[in-house]
Design an enzyme around this catalytic site. Structure first.
Site, PDB file in Angstrom:
ATOM      1  N   LEU A 179       0.904  -1.308   0.122  1.00  0.00           N
ATOM      2  CA  LEU A 179       0.062  -0.075  -0.016  1.00  0.00           C
ATOM      3  C   LEU A 179       0.995   1.347  -0.034  1.00  0.00           C
ATOM      4  O   LEU A 179       1.977   1.293   0.637  1.00  0.00           O
ATOM      5  CB  LEU A 179      -0.808  -0.094   1.159  1.00  0.00           C
ATOM      6  CG  LEU A 179      -1.782  -0.945   1.571  1.00  0.00           C
ATOM      7  CD1 LEU A 179      -2.675  -1.009   2.954  1.00  0.00           C
ATOM      8  CD2 LEU A 179      -3.026  -0.960   0.379  1.00  0.00           C
ATOM      9  N   ASP A 180       0.564   2.231  -0.718  1.00  0.00           N
ATOM     10  CA  ASP A 180       1.336   3.532  -0.636  1.00  0.00           C
ATOM     11  C   ASP A 180       1.359   4.059   0.844  1.00  0.00           C
ATOM     12  O   ASP A 180       0.645   3.751   1.524  1.00  0.00           O
ATOM     13  CB  ASP A 180       0.637   4.582  -1.611  1.00  0.00           C
ATOM     14  CG  ASP A 180       0.749   4.104  -3.167  1.00  0.00           C
ATOM     15  OD1 ASP A 180       1.616   3.273  -3.235  1.00  0.00           O
ATOM     16  OD2 ASP A 180       0.265   5.089  -3.943  1.00  0.00           O
ATOM     17  N   ARG A 181       2.462   4.866   0.955  1.00  0.00           N
ATOM     18  CA  ARG A 181       2.626   5.319   2.112  1.00  0.00           C
ATOM     19  C   ARG A 181       1.754   5.974   2.837  1.00  0.00           C
ATOM     20  O   ARG A 181       1.200   6.031   4.117  1.00  0.00           O
ATOM     21  CB  ARG A 181       3.931   6.172   2.499  1.00  0.00           C
ATOM     22  CG  ARG A 181       4.498   6.780   3.634  1.00  0.00           C
ATOM     23  CD  ARG A 181       5.672   7.777   3.131  1.00  0.00           C
ATOM     24  NE  ARG A 181       5.439   8.752   2.611  1.00  0.00           N
ATOM     25  CZ  ARG A 181       4.925   9.921   2.909  1.00  0.00           C
ATOM     26  NH1 ARG A 181       4.654  10.161   4.396  1.00  0.00           N
ATOM     27  NH2 ARG A 181       4.612  11.110   2.250  1.00  0.00           N
TER      28      ARG A 181
END
Length: 222
Positions: free
Chosen positions: A163-165
């Site tokens: 998942l993106d930051r």
């Protein structure tokens, strides 16, 4: 170099040092990492051979000016085979090159990473927003992988997906490379599916709506 830093009371780290619970400081709702010196290690590639140590870093790592690398060699922050060298030292293939940096990792939100299920070969967590999944860029300890090791002793962990930051959500880790490969094959065979839930502002149209959202590594259907 390591001995000198340790004598000065500075936290000394290499890639082999695991994150620990005392590395973190919580303040004003954020999680900070105590500053530390870190040894970045690489081995000279064939195309690096024949270059001076300063030319090598100036050409390959353009984020810093040449003057920085000249100073780093003179003061011992750039070493070859654990030895200080002159700025005109010619690098040979496969030599160990160390770059010692004082690291200040950016803070992340201070919430806990909730473990939803911890099984023999897989662990599922709720990833909070602002925390990277694994070490990258400026982040090493302030990551889901680092925090899980420091606070729960869970290591090694292999991300099944990412998942993106800035994104929060369900995150699955395998506890072995073999289990991670099994998950990868299931994902490629469309035996596993991900579902994203998005919050919207305003009045959303009734009925089913298909949207395409592009992130750093994938196209997501909502």
């Amino acid at each position: 170099m390591a001995g000198a830093l340790a004598g000065a009371g500075i936290v000394w780290q290499t890639p082999a040092n695991p994150p620990e619970a005392q590395d973190y400081i919580f303040r004003n709702g954020r999680r900070y990492v105590r500053p530390y010196y870190f040894e970045f290690i690489s081995h000279a590639k064939n195309r690096w051979a024949g270059k001076t140590i300063v030319d090598l870093f100036t050409d390959e790592f353009k984020g810093r000016p040449r003057e920085y690398y000249v100073h780093a060699v003179k003061c011992g922050r750039l070493q070859v085979d654990e030895q200080m060298v002159e700025e005109d030292y010619i690098v040979k293939s496969s030599q160990k090159i160390s770059h010692f940096l004082h690291r200040h990792e950016p803070p992340v939100l201070g919430g806990n990473i909730v473990i939803l299920q911890n099984e023999v070969d897989v662990v599922t967590v709720c990833k909070p927003a602002s925390v990277p999944v694994h070490p990258c860029g400026q982040y090493r300890k302030n990551t889901v992988v680092g925090i899980m090791e420091a606070e729960h002793g869970l290591t090694p962990l292999f991300p099944v997906h990412r998942l993106d930051r800035l994104v929060s959500g369900l995150l699955i880790f395998a506890k072995s490379a073999e289990r991670a490969e099994c998950f990868r094959q299931q994902i490629e065979a469309n035996l596993l599916q991900k579902e994203y839930v998005a919050k919207v502002v305003g009045v959303f149209p009734e009925g089913e709506v298909m949207m395409f959202v592009y992130c750093n590594s994938c196209m997501v259907y909502l």
